[in-house]
Design a protein around this motif. Sequence first.
Motif, PDB file in Angstrom:
ATOM      1  N   ALA A 147       0.815  -1.096  -0.068  1.00 54.43           N
ATOM      2  CA  ALA A 147      -0.128   0.126  -0.108  1.00 54.43           C
ATOM      3  C   ALA A 147       0.935   1.276   0.025  1.00 54.43           C
ATOM      4  CB  ALA A 147      -0.735   0.000   1.118  1.00 54.43           C
ATOM      5  N   GLY A 150       0.977   4.010   1.885  1.00 55.62           N
ATOM      6  CA  GLY A 150       1.494   4.238   2.963  1.00 55.62           C
ATOM      7  C   GLY A 150       2.794   3.202   3.644  1.00 55.62           C
ATOM      8  N   GLU A 207       5.724   4.276   1.519  1.00 57.49           N
ATOM      9  CA  GLU A 207       6.273   5.605   2.125  1.00 57.49           C
ATOM     10  C   GLU A 207       7.396   5.099   3.064  1.00 57.49           C
ATOM     11  OE1 GLU A 207       2.444   8.659   1.601  1.00 57.49           O
ATOM     12  OE2 GLU A 207       3.101   7.643   3.458  1.00 57.49           O
ATOM     13  N   LYS A 259       2.841 -11.400   6.760  1.00 55.93           N
ATOM     14  CA  LYS A 259       3.008 -10.620   7.683  1.00 55.93           C
ATOM     15  C   LYS A 259       2.706 -11.063   9.043  1.00 55.93           C
ATOM     16  CE  LYS A 259       0.297  -6.267   8.050  1.00 55.93           C
ATOM     17  NZ  LYS A 259      -0.922  -5.479   7.560  1.00 55.93           N
ATOM     18  N   ASP A 307       5.229   0.034  15.093  1.00 60.60           N
ATOM     19  CA  ASP A 307       4.113   0.528  15.353  1.00 60.60           C
ATOM     20  C   ASP A 307       3.978   0.198  16.962  1.00 60.60           C
ATOM     21  OD1 ASP A 307       3.506   1.885  12.963  1.00 60.60           O
ATOM     22  OD2 ASP A 307       2.050   0.432  12.476  1.00 60.60           O
ATOM     23  N   ARG A 355      14.680   3.068  13.449  1.00 59.19           N
ATOM     24  CA  ARG A 355      13.809   4.150  13.617  1.00 59.19           C
ATOM     25  C   ARG A 355      13.093   3.919  15.292  1.00 59.19           C
ATOM     26  NH1 ARG A 355      10.260   4.212   8.837  1.00 59.19           N
ATOM     27  NH2 ARG A 355       8.762   5.624   9.907  1.00 59.19           N
ATOM     28  N   PHE A 378       7.518  12.296  10.290  1.00 60.18           N
ATOM     29  CA  PHE A 378       7.178  11.256   9.623  1.00 60.18           C
ATOM     30  C   PHE A 378       6.440   9.848  10.074  1.00 60.18           C
ATOM     31  CE2 PHE A 378       8.110   7.271   7.059  1.00 60.18           C
ATOM     32  CZ  PHE A 378       7.533   7.571   5.685  1.00 60.18           C
ATOM     33  N   ASN A 379       7.167   9.663  11.273  1.00 59.17           N
ATOM     34  CA  ASN A 379       6.754   8.773  12.113  1.00 59.17           C
ATOM     35  C   ASN A 379       5.227   8.718  12.686  1.00 59.17           C
ATOM     36  OD1 ASN A 379       8.950   7.227  11.820  1.00 59.17           O
ATOM     37  ND2 ASN A 379       9.620   8.006  13.514  1.00 59.17           N
ATOM     38  N   ILE A 380       4.723   7.737  12.433  1.00 59.21           N
ATOM     39  CA  ILE A 380       3.170   7.678  13.067  1.00 59.21           C
ATOM     40  C   ILE A 380       3.076   7.274  14.734  1.00 59.21           C
ATOM     41  CG2 ILE A 380       1.094   6.384  13.037  1.00 59.21           C
ATOM     42  CD1 ILE A 380       1.554   5.801   9.945  1.00 59.21           C
ATOM     43  N   ALA A 409       1.715   5.496  16.897  1.00 59.47           N
ATOM     44  CA  ALA A 409       0.736   4.337  16.767  1.00 59.47           C
ATOM     45  C   ALA A 409       0.493   3.904  17.985  1.00 59.47           C
ATOM     46  CB  ALA A 409       1.499   3.177  15.725  1.00 59.47           C
ATOM     47  N   ASP A 410       0.864   4.393  19.270  1.00 62.75           N
ATOM     48  CA  ASP A 410       0.644   4.022  20.539  1.00 62.75           C
ATOM     49  C   ASP A 410      -0.751   4.869  20.912  1.00 62.75           C
ATOM     50  OD1 ASP A 410       2.169   6.032  20.344  1.00 62.75           O
ATOM     51  OD2 ASP A 410       2.486   6.205  22.438  1.00 62.75           O
ATOM     52  N   ALA A 415      -1.893   1.257  16.199  1.00 61.61           N
ATOM     53  CA  ALA A 415      -0.911   0.145  15.837  1.00 61.61           C
ATOM     54  C   ALA A 415      -1.832  -0.926  15.416  1.00 61.61           C
ATOM     55  CB  ALA A 415      -0.045  -0.027  16.748  1.00 61.61           C
ATOM     56  N   LEU A 434      -3.939  -0.234  12.496  1.00 61.83           N
ATOM     57  CA  LEU A 434      -3.218  -0.533  11.212  1.00 61.83           C
ATOM     58  C   LEU A 434      -2.775  -1.916  10.591  1.00 61.83           C
ATOM     59  CD1 LEU A 434      -0.969   2.566  11.531  1.00 61.83           C
ATOM     60  CD2 LEU A 434      -2.543   2.350   9.711  1.00 61.83           C
ATOM     61  N   LEU A 435      -2.687  -3.001  11.740  1.00 64.88           N
ATOM     62  CA  LEU A 435      -2.339  -4.299  11.308  1.00 64.88           C
ATOM     63  C   LEU A 435      -3.369  -4.697  10.107  1.00 64.88           C
ATOM     64  CD1 LEU A 435      -1.889  -6.277  14.754  1.00 64.88           C
ATOM     65  CD2 LEU A 435      -0.280  -6.007  12.335  1.00 64.88           C
ATOM     66  N   ASP A 477      -3.584  -1.660   6.134  1.00 64.36           N
ATOM     67  CA  ASP A 477      -2.620  -0.766   5.448  1.00 64.36           C
ATOM     68  C   ASP A 477      -2.755   0.076   4.266  1.00 64.36           C
ATOM     69  OD1 ASP A 477      -0.482  -2.526   6.372  1.00 64.36           O
ATOM     70  OD2 ASP A 477      -0.662  -4.065   5.339  1.00 64.36           O
ATOM     71  N   ARG A 504      -2.746   3.922   5.564  1.00 65.89           N
ATOM     72  CA  ARG A 504      -1.642   4.245   6.512  1.00 65.89           C
ATOM     73  C   ARG A 504      -1.394   5.475   6.178  1.00 65.89           C
ATOM     74  NH1 ARG A 504       2.047   1.435   9.638  1.00 65.89           N
ATOM     75  NH2 ARG A 504       3.861   2.481  10.042  1.00 65.89           N
ATOM     76  N   HIS A 505      -1.272   5.715   4.863  1.00 64.53           N
ATOM     77  CA  HIS A 505      -0.828   7.087   4.279  1.00 64.53           C
ATOM     78  C   HIS A 505      -1.723   8.325   4.846  1.00 64.53           C
ATOM     79  CE1 HIS A 505      -3.980   6.153   1.553  1.00 64.53           C
ATOM     80  NE2 HIS A 505      -3.826   7.332   0.765  1.00 64.53           N
ATOM     81  N   ARG A 554      -1.140   8.791   8.598  1.00 65.84           N
ATOM     82  CA  ARG A 554       0.218   9.692   8.818  1.00 65.84           C
ATOM     83  C   ARG A 554      -0.152  11.200   8.954  1.00 65.84           C
ATOM     84  NH1 ARG A 554       4.690   7.338   7.971  1.00 65.84           N
ATOM     85  NH2 ARG A 554       3.926   6.374   6.049  1.00 65.84           N
TER      86      ARG A 554
END
Lengths: 204, 556
Positions: A21, A23, A26, A60, A86, A114, B381-383, B385-386, B467, B470-471, B474, B477-478, B481
Motif C-alpha cells: 500500500a 503508506g 512511503e 505479515k 508501530d 527508527r 514522518f513517524n506515526i 501508533a501507540d 498500531a 493499522l495491522l 495498510d 496508512r498514508h 500519517r
Amino acid sequence: MQSFSEIDTTSKRASKAAGFAWGVAEEVGKNMRNLEMFGLPGIKNLNLYLKKIKKIPSEKPKKIGKKNKPQSKEFCPIYCGIVFLDNCKNLESLKLIKFFNVSYPLLLLPFLSRASDIIGKKISVKYEKNNFLLNFDKTIFSNNINNNKTISKAKEISIEFLENNNLFSIKEWKELYKLSEETFVEETDTLRAKGAGAGLTDND
Amino acid sequence: MSKPNIQLREPSMVMKLSRLGSFHQSKLSFLRSFIREFKSWNYKRDLFDLNKDGYGTAVYSFEKKGRNYSLVCFAQHIKPEERSDRVIATKWDAAFVLYDGTPSKKDINRLRKNVPKQEVGRVTYKELTLSRANKSVRAFNHVVNSLSEGTQPDKELLKKVGYLYRTTAVYGSGKFGLADRFRIKDRKEIYGPFRLEMMLVYLVRQFTFDQVNHIAKCKNSKKATRLEESIARNLGIGNSTGLGMAPFIVNHPTLLHNWIYCREKALKQIRSIEKVNKDDFNIFKNCLNKSKMNIETWLTDSQYQTNKIDSLKLDLTKFFKYLENLNYEENDYLWNLIYLWTEKNLKEECVEYIVSMMMEPYDSIIDPLINNMSSEEEKYFNIPADRKVYDLKKIIEKNYKSIIEIDFKDKKSTSNFWFISKNKEEPRVANRHEERGAELEQPLAIARDVKKLYEKLIKNNQKETVANFLLNNDDLRHVVRRAFIVEKFPYSEIQDNTIGASLVPIDMLRLKLSFFGAVKFDPRSDKWLRINMYQGAPLPHEMKSSNDSWVYNSLN
C-alpha cells in the motif's frame, strides 16, 4: 550517483508496484534513503526482495511476541518492521525478541533503527554472523561493513533493547571530572557573597 | 475602543482551493526574500563565451565570505519546430545549472554534456538546481533587431510579453542527481524555501539581457546600442507551469503549513496593531496604487482568469471608495477594521490581494517569519501508533470537518484521478470514468481516503491502539500519517476534494506560485499557466541599493 531523494522516490514507487500500500511504500522509501545514507546496501536488497515476492509472497506477522515464527515459509522484513515500529513502545518490555525465517533481513534494520530513536534506547541486532548496533537512528554500527554478501534469509534474528548504561567505569569518569574541575574558580568569602544570585534569605 | 478578539483565520476557511487560488505575491514571497538576502553578496559575470548568434557558455556568480554560487548557462540553436514549452520537449534554447562553488573547466565540460539534456542527463551533488528555457521568439527577435539598428525596442510590445525567455521547469532537491537538501540546509543564506531556485531564475534573467546585447552588437557593431536599463528592469522571466506543482503541495504538508501559517500569523499581528502609524498607512496606499497599474497590464486569454481580474478590479474600486471615507486617525485597530470590511464586502480574490498589501509596511513583522517557512519534514514522518483510535477519530472530526461530509458515492466526487505519466514521469490528472489507468492512481485523493478512514474508525473499537488498527488497514496508512501531521500543523491540508468534478487544478498551482512571488497569472487551460517572475526587480549591479518595493515598480 543517485541522490537520496531519488532513492526514496524510486523505492517508494517500486514497493507500491510490487503490491504494498502507498503508506507502507512511503516507509520503504524513507528506509532505503536511511540504509544507503548509513552505507548499507538497501537498494540491492530491496531489488532482490521485490523480485522474490512477485513469485512467492511472504508473510505479515499478526502480532509480535518474544518468539515469532511464520506460519508459512518466510516472514516479510517490511511487514515485520512496520509492526515492530508501530508497537515498539510496548515491545521494549520484552527486552529480547526473536524472529525466525525472515527474508532479506537487512530490510528490517531501518525500522528497528527508527524504533531505537522513538524509545530512546540502543538496539542490538544479530543474524547469520552479522551484528548491528542501532544508535537512535543516527548511526548503524556493523561488524561486516565490507561484506558485500547479500543474505536472502535469516534463520534467526535476535533483537535486544539495550539499557542506557555508561560505556566507561566510575573510575574513568572521576578522573575526567577531576580534570574538568581545573576550569573552576576557587571561591573567596566575597565571591561567595556576591557571585551568586540568591538573596540573603531563601525562605521568603 | 476595546481590544478586538483577533484570532488566526480558521484552516477550514483559508485552506479552501478557491481561497488558496486567490493568493497574490507578498512581502513573504520567495523572489523578494531572495533579493533581500542576497543584496549584500558580490555579483560577477565570470565567463561569457557566446558566438555571434548567441550560442555558447556563460557563467554568473554570487560570492560572499568565500562562499560561491555559480550559474552555468548553455545556449544552443534549435529549430522552430523543436521549440515547445510542454514537458514533452527534448530541446530548449538554453539550459542552466546552479553550481555549488566555482566550476572548473572540467566541470563545465561535464555539465555541457548533461545539462542541455535535462531529465535524461545526469548531474551531481555539486549541482544545486537545474532548469531550461525557451525564447519568446517574438520579443527576443524584436529586441535584437531594434538594438542592432541602434534603437530601443517597442515598450508596448514588451509590456504585452513581459520577458525574453520562459523557463519550462526548474528542478532542485535531489532531482536527476542534484544535491539533496540535507547537504546544504544549514546554510543561513538559504533558510528561506526555494532560495536557490530563485537565484537561478534571477541570474537567468541577466543572461537573457546580456545575450540580446551581445547578438545585436555582433550583428551590427557600428550601430548597435545596449538595452536601456529601465527597459531591462521591467522585463522578468516567464515561466510555463503545469501540473507538476499541484502534487507538491499535497506531498509536503508541513511545508505547506509553514507557508500558510506565516502568512496567517503576519495578518493576525498586523490586525492586532492598535495605533497605525501614518507613514505605514501611506506605504500601504502607495503600494496599492502602484499595484493597480500592474493589474491594468495583466493580460490573459483565459476567461477564468479574466473573470477573476474583472472581479478584482471591481472590488478594488469599491475598496478605494471605502478608503477615501476612512479616517485612519479616528480608528484604533485600523487594519482589523479594514480586514473585516473586505471580508464582508469583497470577493476572495480581492480580500487576499488586500491582505498581501497590508504586509508591505511591516518589515519587523515579516522578516522574522521568512526563516520559518522551510520545514524539517522528516521529523513528523513517524506515526504515533501507540495512540488510540478514539484520538485519531477526534483529530479527523476537528480537522477534516467539511471533508467527511462529502458524498464519495456520487460519481462526481471521484471524477478525476492523479497519475504519473510513463514517458516524462510527470503528474497528470484524468477522468476516472472515461480514461484508463485509475488503478495506478497516486495517493493524492486525500479527501476520499480520509473519509474512508473515518468510516472505518467510527465502527472500530475506540480503545484500540492505532498500531492494532493499522495491522488490518495498510491501505489507509498514508492518511493516518497525514491526520497526525494535521493535528500539529493545521494549515497542512487542502480542505477540498482534489479529485472532484469541480476541481480547478490551476488553483493549486497559483497557491504555490503566489508564494514564489509570481505575477501576471495567465492560465492557458485549467491545467497549465504562464507567469512572470522578477518583473521590475533590480538588475544585479543595483541589488545592493535596492529596496523591497521593486515589485510595484514595473510598468510605471
